[in-house]
Scaffold this motif. Structure first.
Motif, mmCIF file in Angstrom:
data_model
loop_
_atom_site.group_PDB
_atom_site.id
_atom_site.type_symbol
_atom_site.label_atom_id
_atom_site.label_comp_id
_atom_site.label_asym_id
_atom_site.label_seq_id
_atom_site.Cartn_x
_atom_site.Cartn_y
_atom_site.Cartn_z
ATOM 1 N N ASP A 101 1.043 -1.391 0.537
ATOM 2 C CA ASP A 101 0.058 0.285 0.093
ATOM 3 C C ASP A 101 1.080 1.250 0.072
ATOM 4 O OD1 ASP A 101 -2.151 -2.003 0.468
ATOM 5 O OD2 ASP A 101 -2.832 -1.272 2.179
ATOM 6 N N PHE A 102 0.465 2.465 -0.842
ATOM 7 C CA PHE A 102 1.185 3.652 -1.217
ATOM 8 C C PHE A 102 0.210 4.815 -0.473
ATOM 9 C CE2 PHE A 102 3.421 0.389 -3.846
ATOM 10 C CZ PHE A 102 4.312 0.946 -3.890
ATOM 11 N N PRO A 103 0.537 4.491 0.945
ATOM 12 C CA PRO A 103 -0.412 5.847 1.197
ATOM 13 C C PRO A 103 0.342 7.068 1.158
ATOM 14 C CG PRO A 103 0.964 5.157 2.978
ATOM 15 C CD PRO A 103 1.635 5.045 1.685
ATOM 16 N N PHE A 104 -0.231 7.744 -0.421
ATOM 17 C CA PHE A 104 0.390 9.038 -0.845
ATOM 18 C C PHE A 104 0.191 10.198 -0.256
ATOM 19 C CE2 PHE A 104 2.116 6.849 -4.087
ATOM 20 C CZ PHE A 104 3.153 7.299 -4.380
ATOM 21 N N PRO A 105 -0.006 11.741 0.366
ATOM 22 C CA PRO A 105 -0.698 12.331 0.731
ATOM 23 C C PRO A 105 -1.448 13.208 -0.061
ATOM 24 C CG PRO A 105 1.618 13.298 0.238
ATOM 25 C CD PRO A 105 1.570 11.707 -0.149
ATOM 26 N N GLU A 106 -1.563 12.808 -1.267
ATOM 27 C CA GLU A 106 -2.386 13.419 -2.433
ATOM 28 C C GLU A 106 -2.752 12.600 -3.591
ATOM 29 O OE1 GLU A 106 0.042 17.315 -4.302
ATOM 30 O OE2 GLU A 106 -0.951 17.622 -2.511
ATOM 31 N N VAL A 107 -3.214 12.868 -4.169
ATOM 32 C CA VAL A 107 -3.917 12.008 -5.712
ATOM 33 C C VAL A 107 -2.706 12.250 -6.561
ATOM 34 C CG1 VAL A 107 -5.245 11.445 -7.593
ATOM 35 C CG2 VAL A 107 -6.259 11.935 -5.470
ATOM 36 N N THR A 108 -1.841 10.761 -6.565
ATOM 37 C CA THR A 108 -0.954 10.441 -7.711
ATOM 38 C C THR A 108 -0.895 10.024 -8.358
ATOM 39 O OG1 THR A 108 0.665 11.362 -5.709
ATOM 40 C CG2 THR A 108 1.805 9.839 -7.251
ATOM 41 N N GLY A 109 -0.392 10.126 -9.587
ATOM 42 C CA GLY A 109 -0.284 8.980 -10.984
ATOM 43 C C GLY A 109 0.086 8.071 -10.781
ATOM 44 N N ALA A 110 0.260 6.179 -11.726
ATOM 45 C CA ALA A 110 1.322 5.215 -11.158
ATOM 46 C C ALA A 110 1.075 4.840 -12.474
ATOM 47 C CB ALA A 110 0.509 5.068 -10.377
ATOM 48 N N ALA A 111 2.163 4.106 -12.657
ATOM 49 C CA ALA A 111 1.857 3.378 -13.675
ATOM 50 C C ALA A 111 2.633 1.999 -13.376
ATOM 51 C CB ALA A 111 3.035 3.687 -15.273
ATOM 52 N N VAL A 112 2.289 0.788 -13.105
ATOM 53 C CA VAL A 112 2.419 -0.472 -12.687
ATOM 54 C C VAL A 112 2.576 -1.392 -13.701
ATOM 55 C CG1 VAL A 112 2.242 -2.168 -10.721
ATOM 56 C CG2 VAL A 112 1.310 0.032 -10.530
ATOM 57 N N PHE A 113 4.042 -2.405 -14.143
ATOM 58 C CA PHE A 113 4.122 -3.089 -15.249
ATOM 59 C C PHE A 113 4.546 -4.105 -14.832
ATOM 60 C CE2 PHE A 113 6.566 0.222 -16.269
ATOM 61 C CZ PHE A 113 7.420 0.060 -16.221
ATOM 62 N N ARG A 114 4.616 -5.021 -14.868
ATOM 63 C CA ARG A 114 5.730 -6.362 -15.034
ATOM 64 C C ARG A 114 6.979 -6.470 -16.358
ATOM 65 N NH1 ARG A 114 7.993 -10.929 -12.421
ATOM 66 N NH2 ARG A 114 6.579 -10.844 -11.695
ATOM 67 N N ARG A 115 7.829 -6.582 -16.299
ATOM 68 C CA ARG A 115 9.504 -6.447 -17.420
ATOM 69 C C ARG A 115 10.248 -7.586 -16.849
ATOM 70 N NH1 ARG A 115 13.425 -2.398 -20.396
ATOM 71 N NH2 ARG A 115 12.923 -2.984 -22.515
ATOM 72 N N GLY A 116 10.007 -8.817 -17.342
ATOM 73 C CA GLY A 116 11.101 -10.071 -17.346
ATOM 74 C C GLY A 116 10.880 -10.243 -16.333
ATOM 75 N N GLU A 117 11.306 -10.122 -14.879
ATOM 76 C CA GLU A 117 11.381 -11.035 -13.766
ATOM 77 C C GLU A 117 11.291 -9.484 -12.906
ATOM 78 O OE1 GLU A 117 15.131 -12.970 -13.004
ATOM 79 O OE2 GLU A 117 14.311 -14.939 -14.180
ATOM 80 N N ALA A 118 10.770 -8.457 -13.335
ATOM 81 C CA ALA A 118 10.254 -7.513 -12.162
ATOM 82 C C ALA A 118 9.643 -6.530 -12.981
ATOM 83 C CB ALA A 118 11.703 -5.820 -12.449
ATOM 84 N N VAL A 119 9.078 -6.165 -11.922
ATOM 85 C CA VAL A 119 7.660 -5.496 -11.332
ATOM 86 C C VAL A 119 7.832 -4.638 -11.327
ATOM 87 C CG1 VAL A 119 5.664 -5.600 -10.237
ATOM 88 C CG2 VAL A 119 6.851 -7.440 -10.597
ATOM 89 N N TRP A 120 7.975 -3.081 -12.420
ATOM 90 C CA TRP A 120 7.967 -1.687 -11.775
ATOM 91 C C TRP A 120 7.032 -0.500 -11.222
ATOM 92 C CZ3 TRP A 120 12.499 1.064 -13.239
ATOM 93 C CH2 TRP A 120 13.536 0.140 -13.765
ATOM 94 N N MET A 121 6.904 0.010 -10.376
ATOM 95 C CA MET A 121 5.153 0.956 -10.428
ATOM 96 C C MET A 121 6.633 2.414 -10.443
ATOM 97 S SD MET A 121 5.547 -1.878 -7.032
ATOM 98 C CE MET A 121 6.647 -2.976 -7.056
ATOM 99 N N VAL A 122 6.037 3.038 -10.721
ATOM 100 C CA VAL A 122 6.612 4.471 -11.231
ATOM 101 C C VAL A 122 5.410 4.972 -10.347
ATOM 102 C CG1 VAL A 122 7.516 5.754 -12.746
ATOM 103 C CG2 VAL A 122 7.885 3.802 -13.504
ATOM 104 N N PHE A 123 5.504 6.339 -10.305
ATOM 105 C CA PHE A 123 4.568 7.033 -9.460
ATOM 106 C C PHE A 123 4.929 8.617 -9.957
ATOM 107 C CE2 PHE A 123 4.742 3.994 -6.702
ATOM 108 C CZ PHE A 123 3.439 3.774 -6.767
ATOM 109 N N ASP A 124 4.092 9.898 -10.280
ATOM 110 C CA ASP A 124 4.361 11.446 -11.042
ATOM 111 C C ASP A 124 4.694 12.452 -10.124
ATOM 112 O OD1 ASP A 124 2.056 11.555 -9.751
ATOM 113 O OD2 ASP A 124 1.167 12.148 -12.315
#
Length: 249
Positions: free
Chosen positions: A19-42
């Motif tokens: 769980d990512f409790p950001f202080p305000e609404v934040t954009g995200a991108a979540v995907f798998r690439r190979g053996e890694a899971v990426w979570m990118v926030f704006d």
């Protein structure tokens, strides 16, 4: 001076939930690439990772970095199957492995756009603002990642061309470049993937030749060879073979 976001870890059967409790609404991108899971926030934040996240069985590596207005968390979880995302208010939930989260993601459709004269792939991603160019330490290339706020919006299936690939995601958009001149832009809610002169895409149906049937007709009994099966075309086998091969190409 950036916000501190302390991740909450919840163990689930055959997986882990973050769980990512950001202080305000934040954009995200979540995907798998190979053996890694990426979570990118704006937005840039300081993550505090749970002590037991890197357990050596499900998650073998956990690293994060912030730069240029984005923050990315990368987990190496080769044995995990399944990746799901949900959001509630300003909190993002990401489940790696285990049973999928209950929240349903709407589909981000990939479409072809020829209105500018240069073949382009477009996606409608509500809330998208700009592109994060992130280097993958395992592959060594730079990928274009476009986060977006909730509710969850996923690209269901990969869309690959000779020059660029739009990957399947659990949230947001990720584009891989096969050539260095690929351009990814965001205008409003529209994400465009193109290059100078346009992408090399399959024909849109205009000017396509009809298949050459070479005068053949369906057999009366398709599972049994009929007497005409071995008859040679008048022009000979090789010419007919070459013509059919060119038509197929």
């Amino acid at each position: 001076a950036v916000p501190v976001v302390a991740l909450k870890q919840v163990r689930v059967q055959d997986g882990v939930q973050l769980d990512f409790p950001f202080p305000e609404v934040t954009g995200a991108a979540v995907f798998r690439r190979g053996e890694a899971v990426w979570m990118v926030f704006d937005r840039e934040v300081d993550f505090r990772l749970p002590a037991g996240l890197k357990d050596g069985s499900l998650v073998t590596e956990a690293n994060w970095v912030k730069n240029d207005g984005f923050t990315a968390l990368r987990l190496v979880a080769p044995s995990a199957t399944g990746l799901s995302v949900d959001t509630e208010g300003a909190t993002w939930r990401v489940r790696v492995g285990g049973r999928a989260l209950n929240g349903e993601a709407s589909e981000v459709a990939v479409k072809r756009d020829d209105t500018t004269g240069s073949p382009t792939l477009t996606l409608n991603l509500a809330g998208a603002k700009r592109v994060a160019w992130i280097r993958d330490p395992m592959v060594g290339d730079r990928m274009a990642v476009i986060p977006a706020p909730g509710p969850a919006k996923a690209v269901r299936d990969d869309r690959s061309t000779l020059q660029a690939s739009i990957a399947a995601t659990a949230q947001g958009v990720m584009v891989e470049r096969m050539t260095p001149d690929i351009m990814v832009t965001v205008e409003g809610d529209r994400v465009a993937v193109t290059r100078p002169g346009g992408l090399l895409l399959s024909s849109n149906g205009e000017g396509v030749q009809k298949p050459d049937r070479a005068g053949f007709k369906p057999a009366l009994f398709p599972t049994l060879p009929d007497p005409s099966w071995s008859q040679m075309p008048e022009e000979g086998f090789l010419k007919t073979y070459n013509r059919l091969q060119e038509a197929a190409a």
